[in-house]
Design a protein around this motif. Sequence first.
Motif, PDB file in Angstrom:
ATOM      1  N   PRO A  19      -0.519  20.107   3.624  1.00  0.00           N
ATOM      2  CA  PRO A  19      -1.633  19.379   3.012  1.00  0.00           C
ATOM      3  C   PRO A  19      -2.177  18.362   4.010  1.00  0.00           C
ATOM      4  CG  PRO A  19       0.290  19.405   1.559  1.00  0.00           C
ATOM      5  CD  PRO A  19       0.748  19.939   2.868  1.00  0.00           C
ATOM      6  N   SER A  20      -3.467  18.091   3.941  1.00  0.00           N
ATOM      7  CA  SER A  20      -4.049  17.141   4.882  1.00  0.00           C
ATOM      8  C   SER A  20      -3.478  15.743   4.702  1.00  0.00           C
ATOM      9  CB  SER A  20      -5.570  17.107   4.727  1.00  0.00           C
ATOM     10  OG  SER A  20      -5.921  16.746   3.406  1.00  0.00           O
ATOM     11  N   GLU A  21      -3.006  15.431   3.509  1.00  0.00           N
ATOM     12  CA  GLU A  21      -2.370  14.136   3.249  1.00  0.00           C
ATOM     13  C   GLU A  21      -1.239  14.333   2.256  1.00  0.00           C
ATOM     14  OE1 GLU A  21      -4.743  10.364   3.143  1.00  0.00           O
ATOM     15  OE2 GLU A  21      -4.006  10.288   1.076  1.00  0.00           O
ATOM     16  N   MET A  22      -0.130  13.650   2.479  1.00  0.00           N
ATOM     17  CA  MET A  22       1.040  13.767   1.600  1.00  0.00           C
ATOM     18  C   MET A  22       1.820  12.459   1.637  1.00  0.00           C
ATOM     19  SD  MET A  22       3.274  16.239   4.131  1.00  0.00           S
ATOM     20  CE  MET A  22       1.915  16.585   5.265  1.00  0.00           C
ATOM     21  N   PRO A  23       2.688  12.215   0.666  1.00  0.00           N
ATOM     22  CA  PRO A  23       3.511  11.006   0.701  1.00  0.00           C
ATOM     23  C   PRO A  23       4.368  10.951   1.969  1.00  0.00           C
ATOM     24  CG  PRO A  23       3.597  12.008  -1.468  1.00  0.00           C
ATOM     25  CD  PRO A  23       2.887  12.977  -0.585  1.00  0.00           C
ATOM     26  N   LEU A  24       4.611   9.747   2.456  1.00  0.00           N
ATOM     27  CA  LEU A  24       5.404   9.554   3.666  1.00  0.00           C
ATOM     28  C   LEU A  24       6.882   9.659   3.310  1.00  0.00           C
ATOM     29  CD1 LEU A  24       5.956   8.838   6.576  1.00  0.00           C
ATOM     30  CD2 LEU A  24       5.406   6.458   6.074  1.00  0.00           C
ATOM     31  N   SER A  25       7.382  10.895   3.294  1.00  0.00           N
ATOM     32  CA  SER A  25       8.808  11.141   3.033  1.00  0.00           C
ATOM     33  C   SER A  25       9.172  12.498   3.603  1.00  0.00           C
ATOM     34  CB  SER A  25       9.111  11.107   1.528  1.00  0.00           C
ATOM     35  OG  SER A  25       8.596  12.248   0.874  1.00  0.00           O
ATOM     36  N   TRP A  26      10.438  12.643   3.983  1.00  0.00           N
ATOM     37  CA  TRP A  26      10.908  13.921   4.519  1.00  0.00           C
ATOM     38  C   TRP A  26      10.820  15.015   3.450  1.00  0.00           C
ATOM     39  CZ3 TRP A  26      11.618  16.003   9.073  1.00  0.00           C
ATOM     40  CH2 TRP A  26      12.343  17.201   9.174  1.00  0.00           C
ATOM     41  N   ALA A  27      11.127  14.667   2.208  1.00  0.00           N
ATOM     42  CA  ALA A  27      11.065  15.653   1.127  1.00  0.00           C
ATOM     43  C   ALA A  27       9.654  16.197   0.955  1.00  0.00           C
ATOM     44  CB  ALA A  27      11.554  15.024  -0.184  1.00  0.00           C
ATOM     45  N   SER A  28       8.659  15.323   1.032  1.00  0.00           N
ATOM     46  CA  SER A  28       7.272  15.772   0.903  1.00  0.00           C
ATOM     47  C   SER A  28       6.875  16.662   2.071  1.00  0.00           C
ATOM     48  CB  SER A  28       6.334  14.568   0.820  1.00  0.00           C
ATOM     49  OG  SER A  28       6.589  13.820  -0.350  1.00  0.00           O
ATOM     50  N   PHE A  29       7.352  16.326   3.264  1.00  0.00           N
ATOM     51  CA  PHE A  29       7.072  17.152   4.433  1.00  0.00           C
ATOM     52  C   PHE A  29       7.663  18.555   4.251  1.00  0.00           C
ATOM     53  CE2 PHE A  29       8.675  18.733   8.549  1.00  0.00           C
ATOM     54  CZ  PHE A  29       7.459  18.977   9.191  1.00  0.00           C
ATOM     55  N   LEU A  30       8.910  18.627   3.801  1.00  0.00           N
ATOM     56  CA  LEU A  30       9.536  19.930   3.571  1.00  0.00           C
ATOM     57  C   LEU A  30       8.804  20.721   2.495  1.00  0.00           C
ATOM     58  CD1 LEU A  30      13.412  19.424   3.731  1.00  0.00           C
ATOM     59  CD2 LEU A  30      11.883  20.417   5.439  1.00  0.00           C
ATOM     60  N   ASP A  31       8.426  20.046   1.409  1.00  0.00           N
ATOM     61  CA  ASP A  31       7.673  20.724   0.344  1.00  0.00           C
ATOM     62  C   ASP A  31       6.367  21.289   0.902  1.00  0.00           C
ATOM     63  OD1 ASP A  31       9.635  20.136  -1.486  1.00  0.00           O
ATOM     64  OD2 ASP A  31       8.575  18.411  -2.354  1.00  0.00           O
ATOM     65  N   GLY A  32       5.708  20.516   1.761  1.00  0.00           N
ATOM     66  CA  GLY A  32       4.469  20.985   2.362  1.00  0.00           C
ATOM     67  C   GLY A  32       4.687  22.189   3.254  1.00  0.00           C
ATOM     68  N   MET A  33       5.781  22.190   4.022  1.00  0.00           N
ATOM     69  CA  MET A  33       6.098  23.344   4.869  1.00  0.00           C
ATOM     70  C   MET A  33       6.351  24.589   4.030  1.00  0.00           C
ATOM     71  SD  MET A  33       8.559  22.000   7.979  1.00  0.00           S
ATOM     72  CE  MET A  33       8.816  23.697   8.496  1.00  0.00           C
ATOM     73  N   LYS A  34       7.111  24.426   2.947  1.00  0.00           N
ATOM     74  CA  LYS A  34       7.417  25.571   2.082  1.00  0.00           C
ATOM     75  C   LYS A  34       6.157  26.120   1.432  1.00  0.00           C
ATOM     76  CE  LYS A  34      12.087  23.909   1.051  1.00  0.00           C
ATOM     77  NZ  LYS A  34      12.972  23.316   0.005  1.00  0.00           N
ATOM     78  N   ALA A  35       5.305  25.217   0.929  1.00  0.00           N
ATOM     79  CA  ALA A  35       4.069  25.672   0.289  1.00  0.00           C
ATOM     80  C   ALA A  35       3.160  26.347   1.314  1.00  0.00           C
ATOM     81  CB  ALA A  35       3.364  24.479  -0.348  1.00  0.00           C
ATOM     82  N   GLY A  57       0.815  -1.219   0.000  1.00  0.00           N
ATOM     83  CA  GLY A  57       0.000   0.000   0.000  1.00  0.00           C
ATOM     84  C   GLY A  57       0.841   1.259   0.000  1.00  0.00           C
ATOM     85  N   GLU A  58       0.326   2.283  -0.658  1.00  0.00           N
ATOM     86  CA  GLU A  58       0.998   3.579  -0.706  1.00  0.00           C
ATOM     87  C   GLU A  58       1.051   4.181   0.693  1.00  0.00           C
ATOM     88  OE1 GLU A  58       0.312   8.002  -2.706  1.00  0.00           O
ATOM     89  OE2 GLU A  58      -0.995   6.315  -3.230  1.00  0.00           O
ATOM     90  N   ARG A  59       2.231   4.593   1.110  1.00  0.00           N
ATOM     91  CA  ARG A  59       2.419   5.112   2.465  1.00  0.00           C
ATOM     92  C   ARG A  59       2.240   6.634   2.465  1.00  0.00           C
ATOM     93  NH1 ARG A  59       7.201   1.120   4.740  1.00  0.00           N
ATOM     94  NH2 ARG A  59       6.602  -0.645   3.436  1.00  0.00           N
ATOM     95  N   VAL A  60       1.422   7.103   3.396  1.00  0.00           N
ATOM     96  CA  VAL A  60       1.078   8.519   3.419  1.00  0.00           C
ATOM     97  C   VAL A  60       1.169   9.062   4.840  1.00  0.00           C
ATOM     98  CG1 VAL A  60      -0.418   8.385   1.394  1.00  0.00           C
ATOM     99  CG2 VAL A  60      -1.391   8.006   3.675  1.00  0.00           C
ATOM    100  N   LEU A  61       1.257  10.384   4.919  1.00  0.00           N
ATOM    101  CA  LEU A  61       1.206  11.118   6.179  1.00  0.00           C
ATOM    102  C   LEU A  61      -0.075  11.923   6.216  1.00  0.00           C
ATOM    103  CD1 LEU A  61       4.774  12.658   6.695  1.00  0.00           C
ATOM    104  CD2 LEU A  61       3.660  10.985   8.175  1.00  0.00           C
ATOM    105  N   ARG A  62      -0.783  11.856   7.331  1.00  0.00           N
ATOM    106  CA  ARG A  62      -1.955  12.702   7.532  1.00  0.00           C
ATOM    107  C   ARG A  62      -1.595  13.759   8.572  1.00  0.00           C
ATOM    108  NH1 ARG A  62      -6.581   7.937   7.836  1.00  0.00           N
ATOM    109  NH2 ARG A  62      -6.318   7.204   5.676  1.00  0.00           N
ATOM    110  N   SER A  63      -1.890  15.000   8.270  1.00  0.00           N
ATOM    111  CA  SER A  63      -1.445  16.108   9.112  1.00  0.00           C
ATOM    112  C   SER A  63      -2.586  16.870   9.773  1.00  0.00           C
ATOM    113  CB  SER A  63      -0.612  17.092   8.283  1.00  0.00           C
ATOM    114  OG  SER A  63      -1.408  17.706   7.283  1.00  0.00           O
TER     115      SER A  63
END
Length: 249
Positions: A228-244, A207-213
Amino acid sequence: MSLLNQVKTGKEAQPPRIMIYGSEGVGKSTFAASAPKPIFIQTEDGLGEIDCAKFPLVGSFDEMMNQLAAVRDEEHEYQTLVIDSLDWMERVIWDRVCADYGVKCIEKADGGYGKGYTHALTYWRQVVKILNEIRAKRAMAIILVAHAKVERFEDPEHPAYDRYTPRLHKAACSLVCEWVDAVLFATRRMRVDSDTGRAAPVGADGGERVLRSNGSPACIAKNRYSLPSEMPLSWASFLDGMKAGGKSN
């Protein structure tokens, strides 16, 4: 000097304080190991397959505090501190409370009636204090890793329902969730078959691994970054979400 002269305005960039929790094997420790120059405080033995800098396995509360003090006081180039895991750290705290009161079970500390959990909060606050000092002195990000449990939630406005929460005593969970900037729930995306009612993973490798925030009836979550309320489970995605999120505020 007038107190009003000390008033600050605008944002102040600070290293993030994150708790990530989820079921075993979903990728929580891998997420933390992908952060910039991490060093791990090990309260459980589960990092053998992850290439990372780590202290020896914690054996007592004092040993854990000595490791945290070393991160705070000694010169180093680490940029992220990880505690893995928070629920096993809670057991170290409970052991300390039991030793204080000469009992073998936290339920019996200081005569019982839940007093042991109240005394445990004193040690939790010591941990939070030194984490604050590490963040301020060393400008380090803090990542707290925890496992998940399913807990019955008595909603005063709706019928009771089950939801995922960090595997911590409710008093400690409230303290930590209030302190961190983001509580992230790590899970796999699932699809429920309308005919059979059975859940099946979406995507390959279980299954696709995700983060819910953001919190929902399914899980506890929050963030102060407009993620974002949901994003891929990766540090890069977390940083992209913080920047956006920072750009949109």
